[in-house]
Design a protein around this motif. Structure first.
Motif, PDB file in Angstrom:
ATOM      1  N   GLN A  88      14.121   1.901   8.847  1.00  0.00           N
ATOM      2  CA  GLN A  88      15.083   0.966   8.312  1.00  0.00           C
ATOM      3  C   GLN A  88      16.460   1.782   7.708  1.00  0.00           C
ATOM      4  O   GLN A  88      17.670   1.645   7.929  1.00  0.00           O
ATOM      5  CB  GLN A  88      14.736  -0.037   7.376  1.00  0.00           C
ATOM      6  CG  GLN A  88      15.913  -0.835   6.712  1.00  0.00           C
ATOM      7  CD  GLN A  88      15.248  -1.996   5.890  1.00  0.00           C
ATOM      8  OE1 GLN A  88      15.278  -3.319   6.377  1.00  0.00           O
ATOM      9  NE2 GLN A  88      14.779  -1.703   4.607  1.00  0.00           N
ATOM     10  N   VAL A 131      11.355  -5.113   4.522  1.00  0.00           N
ATOM     11  CA  VAL A 131      12.385  -5.016   5.609  1.00  0.00           C
ATOM     12  C   VAL A 131      13.314  -6.074   5.657  1.00  0.00           C
ATOM     13  O   VAL A 131      13.158  -7.198   5.396  1.00  0.00           O
ATOM     14  CB  VAL A 131      11.671  -4.910   6.773  1.00  0.00           C
ATOM     15  CG1 VAL A 131      12.337  -4.905   7.862  1.00  0.00           C
ATOM     16  CG2 VAL A 131      10.558  -3.706   6.753  1.00  0.00           C
ATOM     17  N   ALA A 171       8.225   1.464   8.557  1.00  0.00           N
ATOM     18  CA  ALA A 171       9.373   0.485   8.614  1.00  0.00           C
ATOM     19  C   ALA A 171      10.645   0.865   7.377  1.00  0.00           C
ATOM     20  O   ALA A 171      11.698   0.874   7.674  1.00  0.00           O
ATOM     21  CB  ALA A 171       8.891  -0.814   8.377  1.00  0.00           C
ATOM     22  N   TRP A 172      10.319   1.250   6.202  1.00  0.00           N
ATOM     23  CA  TRP A 172      11.063   1.989   5.177  1.00  0.00           C
ATOM     24  C   TRP A 172      11.952   3.014   5.775  1.00  0.00           C
ATOM     25  O   TRP A 172      13.097   2.951   5.656  1.00  0.00           O
ATOM     26  CB  TRP A 172      10.198   2.174   4.090  1.00  0.00           C
ATOM     27  CG  TRP A 172       9.490   0.865   3.362  1.00  0.00           C
ATOM     28  CD1 TRP A 172       9.691  -0.267   3.461  1.00  0.00           C
ATOM     29  CD2 TRP A 172       8.378   1.357   2.685  1.00  0.00           C
ATOM     30  NE1 TRP A 172       8.761  -1.053   3.002  1.00  0.00           N
ATOM     31  CE2 TRP A 172       7.771  -0.131   2.547  1.00  0.00           C
ATOM     32  CE3 TRP A 172       7.448   2.265   2.258  1.00  0.00           C
ATOM     33  CZ2 TRP A 172       6.571  -0.410   1.657  1.00  0.00           C
ATOM     34  CZ3 TRP A 172       6.298   2.039   1.613  1.00  0.00           C
ATOM     35  CH2 TRP A 172       5.907   0.595   1.240  1.00  0.00           C
TER      36      TRP A 172
END
Length: 411
Positions: free
Chosen positions: A83, A189, A79-80
């Motif tokens: 993103q 997030v 996710a990091w």
């Protein structure tokens, strides 16, 4: 190819760097490349046969089914990374079905899935996708959560922590989605906008849950939801001096959203082109522009749940967006949005239509990366497998972004 191989080695090394055990880091860096190799089946045995020297079937099977690593660590790192790479405009909520012949796998029940277009024996996985016009990445929640029929009680097949089933045998998929959004936000997030289809947009509780979290949304809804025009105002009857004081009520009955759009009339529909498709045309890239006509109205949704939640006599305003093609006698699709009142029509349409990006994600994850190929009855094994498929899909997305941005424009 050598450059791609180096990128993949760096990607998997970074992804599994947080694993304490060396064997877990090693087999994680073997399993993800195995998913990327050509081949029809992406279960352990055929992958091991294709991996050559690294194809230790027993070690791969142990890594994905019983090794005690936490998928949340991998999901958070993905996710990091995604993103930062995508710069998402929205977080898309959706679900997909995994058809099953028997009931031995985790969270299997007879339920409706759009994958088959009917009620059948399957698992249903809720998913989150970070999305922008040019790219998207995400993955199914795991086990993926079984979402049994609300009228059917089933025996639990997975740990209570999965959130898929409870003592009463059922958790609504919109609740699973809210739990997943909470987890993603706990990782840091950013959620600029939540998109979903009518399976999530129709339940008032899902929209109220997003509002409680102060999250903006644009969700599909069915034509039967009821509402009033934005100019409608409640009226408080005069107090007669006895009993409880009267409360403010709206004097006119609510109408369905379809009736409201039809009342606005066909002249209210405006042409909007929101993106380029995949067929040849006159767009900048030589592709045909996606085009239709849309009506946007400010409305106030009706319903006791909304009145009780807002604790206000006046219901909140929302956007009602409807697609009304020139060839149709009535509107064909509806969305509800909490985006600001001054939002341009073209922006409303583009964001609402952004949800379609995940169809590309599902095609790639299912048919090319083996999302549906896990062979095993355990909750943990499926949880691990779909997380690793998400990692493989993220790598493919990063390659498209860095090597040929035009390839990220999908129909």
């Amino acid at each position: 190819m050598a450059e791609v191989r180096e990128d993949l080695e760096a990607f998997t090394a970074e992804l599994f760097d947080g694993f304490f055990r060396a064997d877990q880091r090693r087999w994680g860096q073997v399993y993800v490349p195995g998913l990327l190799l050509d081949g029809r089946r992406k279960s352990v045995e055929p992958m091991a046969a294709r991996l050559g020297e690294d194809g230790n079937r027993q070690a791969l099977a142990h890594f994905v089914t019983t090794s005690p690593w936490n998928p949340a660590h991998v999901q958070a790192r993905l996710a990091w990374k995604m993103q930062d790479a995508i710069g998402p405009e929205a977080l898309i909520v959706d679900d997909t079905g995994f058809l099953k012949d028997g009931d031995a796998s985790a969270c299997v029940s007879r339920q409706y899935t759009e994958t088959a277009g009917k009620v059948t024996n399957c698992q249903v996985g809720v998913s989150l996708h970070l999305a922008h016009d040019r790219a998207s990445a995400g993955g199914c929640s795991c086990p993926p959560p079984g979402i049994p029929s609300p009228r059917r009680r089933i025996r639990p097949r997975s740990p209570a922590a999965s959130g898929a089933v409870s003592g009463s045998g059922h958790v609504e998929k919109w609740q699973l989605a809210l739990d997943m959004i909470d987890e993603a936000r706990s990782w840091g997030v950013d959620v600029p906008l939540v998109l979903a289809d009518a399976g999530y947009g129709d339940p008032t509780a899902f929209r109220l849950g997003l509002a409680e979290r102060k999250l903006t949304y644009a969700v599909g809804i069915s034509s039967r939801l009821t509402a009033r025009p934005a100019h409608a105002r409640p009226i408080t009857p005069p107090y007669q001096g006895t009993g409880r004081p009267p409360v403010a009520t709206y004097p006119d009955r609510p109408m369905t959203v379809k009736e409201l759009v039809i009342q606005a009339g066909r002249p209210a529909a405006r042409p909007v082109s929101w993106r380029e498709g995949s067929r040849p045309g006159k767009g900048r890239s030589g592709l045909k522009r996606m085009y239709s006509r849309f009506v946007a109205l400010r409305i106030r949704l009706a319903g006791r749940e909304i009145r009780q939640a807002t604790k206000d006599a006046e219901l909140p305003e929302r956007w009602l967006l409807a697609e009304w093609p020139a060839t149709e006698s009535e509107p064909v699709q509806f969305w509800l949005s909490s985006l600001p009142s001054g939002m341009p029509l073209a922006t409303l349409v583009r964001l609402a239509k952004l949800r379609r990006r995940i169809e590309h994600d599902y095609r790639e994850m299912k048919h090319a990366l083996g999302l549906v190929h896990f062979e095993g009855p355990t909750w943990q094994g499926r949880h691990h497998h779909v997380t690793l498929v998400s990692a493989a899909h993220a790598f493919c997305t990063l390659q498209r972004l860095t090597r040929d941005p035009k390839d990220t424009a999908q129909d």
